[in-house]
Design a protein around this motif. Sequence first.
Motif, PDB file in Angstrom:
ATOM      1  N   ASN A  85      43.731  37.423  38.307  1.00 45.95           N
ATOM      2  CA  ASN A  85      43.240  36.720  39.430  1.00 45.95           C
ATOM      3  C   ASN A  85      43.248  37.694  40.578  1.00 45.95           C
ATOM      4  O   ASN A  85      43.722  37.349  41.802  1.00 45.95           O
ATOM      5  CB  ASN A  85      43.853  35.571  39.825  1.00 45.95           C
ATOM      6  N   GLY A  86      43.365  39.097  40.284  1.00 44.44           N
ATOM      7  CA  GLY A  86      43.426  40.137  41.346  1.00 44.44           C
ATOM      8  C   GLY A  86      44.877  40.229  41.726  1.00 44.44           C
ATOM      9  O   GLY A  86      45.106  40.917  43.101  1.00 44.44           O
ATOM     10  N   PHE A 137      40.525  43.950  38.478  1.00 42.35           N
ATOM     11  CA  PHE A 137      39.169  44.156  39.176  1.00 42.35           C
ATOM     12  C   PHE A 137      38.057  43.408  38.467  1.00 42.35           C
ATOM     13  O   PHE A 137      36.730  43.479  38.975  1.00 42.35           O
ATOM     14  CB  PHE A 137      38.999  45.483  39.223  1.00 42.35           C
ATOM     15  N   CYS A 138      38.360  42.504  37.584  1.00 42.96           N
ATOM     16  CA  CYS A 138      37.282  41.773  36.939  1.00 42.96           C
ATOM     17  C   CYS A 138      36.442  40.924  37.849  1.00 42.96           C
ATOM     18  O   CYS A 138      37.054  39.880  38.439  1.00 42.96           O
ATOM     19  CB  CYS A 138      38.092  40.752  35.722  1.00 42.96           C
ATOM     20  N   VAL A 140      35.113  42.000  40.624  1.00 40.95           N
ATOM     21  CA  VAL A 140      35.116  42.374  42.035  1.00 40.95           C
ATOM     22  C   VAL A 140      34.064  43.759  42.057  1.00 40.95           C
ATOM     23  O   VAL A 140      34.230  44.695  41.249  1.00 40.95           O
ATOM     24  CB  VAL A 140      36.443  42.965  42.314  1.00 40.95           C
ATOM     25  N   ARG A 141      33.112  43.694  43.002  1.00 40.81           N
ATOM     26  CA  ARG A 141      32.379  44.924  43.335  1.00 40.81           C
ATOM     27  C   ARG A 141      33.253  45.977  43.959  1.00 40.81           C
ATOM     28  O   ARG A 141      33.773  45.536  45.132  1.00 40.81           O
ATOM     29  CB  ARG A 141      31.178  44.600  43.861  1.00 40.81           C
ATOM     30  N   TYR A 161      38.482  49.995  45.748  1.00 41.86           N
ATOM     31  CA  TYR A 161      38.644  48.668  45.585  1.00 41.86           C
ATOM     32  C   TYR A 161      39.820  48.215  46.815  1.00 41.86           C
ATOM     33  O   TYR A 161      40.724  48.676  46.652  1.00 41.86           O
ATOM     34  CB  TYR A 161      39.187  48.227  44.367  1.00 41.86           C
ATOM     35  N   ARG A 162      39.146  47.567  47.758  1.00 37.85           N
ATOM     36  CA  ARG A 162      40.193  46.827  48.663  1.00 37.85           C
ATOM     37  C   ARG A 162      41.352  46.085  48.219  1.00 37.85           C
ATOM     38  O   ARG A 162      41.266  45.134  47.401  1.00 37.85           O
ATOM     39  CB  ARG A 162      39.295  46.088  49.907  1.00 37.85           C
ATOM     40  N   VAL A 209      44.401  42.054  45.238  1.00 35.96           N
ATOM     41  CA  VAL A 209      42.904  42.654  45.660  1.00 35.96           C
ATOM     42  C   VAL A 209      42.189  41.814  46.414  1.00 35.96           C
ATOM     43  O   VAL A 209      42.211  40.425  46.036  1.00 35.96           O
ATOM     44  CB  VAL A 209      42.248  42.759  44.209  1.00 35.96           C
ATOM     45  N   LYS A 211      38.996  40.013  47.548  1.00 36.64           N
ATOM     46  CA  LYS A 211      37.758  39.893  47.034  1.00 36.64           C
ATOM     47  C   LYS A 211      36.820  39.493  48.166  1.00 36.64           C
ATOM     48  O   LYS A 211      37.252  39.019  49.121  1.00 36.64           O
ATOM     49  CB  LYS A 211      37.675  38.644  45.988  1.00 36.64           C
ATOM     50  N   GLY A 212      35.454  39.543  47.971  1.00 34.72           N
ATOM     51  CA  GLY A 212      34.540  39.065  48.960  1.00 34.72           C
ATOM     52  C   GLY A 212      34.215  40.431  49.703  1.00 34.72           C
ATOM     53  O   GLY A 212      34.755  41.634  49.767  1.00 34.72           O
TER      54      GLY A 212
END
Length: 212
Positions: A85-86, A137-138, A140-141, A161-162, A209, A211-212
């Motif tokens: 989950n990041g 990173f699953c 996640v763009r 990846y932020r 991570v 996300k968004g």
Amino acid sequence: MKRIEMLILLARRGALGKKIKITLRELANELGISPQSVLRLLEEMEEEGLVDKEVVGRKTYVEISHEGLTFLENLCDAISEALYNGIIIGEVISGIGEGAYYVRQYAHLMREYLGFEPYPGTLNIRVLFPKTVFDAFCGVRPVILPGFVKDGRTFGDVKAYRVQIEDVEGAIVIPSRTVHPPKIAEIVAPVCLRETLGLRDGDRITVRVVKG
């Protein structure tokens, strides 16, 4: 729980798309229950549509049914969503000294695409969880830092990846031609993370991570 253990055991034995011969005693030994309990469990799972069972003489053949496979897939998805989950747990390590050079080359792109002036260096961590940095990173763009040519040298695309470490926001950067194995993550940030967070080699940190 025993149903899940049984399905996993049967899958490992190859009961996918075909019936395999099983013995109650072998399954009982692996599951830590009696052969009678194994037989009862298989009968219950057959009634529930999780397995298909066939007895030929004294031999028993079992295959995981379509419903059983769907159950395992849904379980796998649920576990992946809960674990991956990041969150990255890593151990701080020393790099090979090239981070500062490459950060300087890509600094103009980091300012444009990530919105911060990067400190000329990276924080390297050995990923302890999940298995590799990519697992976190699953879905996640990444932000793509496009490649360019400078002084006759080609610099490839970089995926960024932020992430956030405590109150500091940064990014994990992965060059298109990375020399690092997927167990190593390089983090760029607007500050020196080692100094700001008081980190030393061997320290364990949690990276989240964004996300968004």
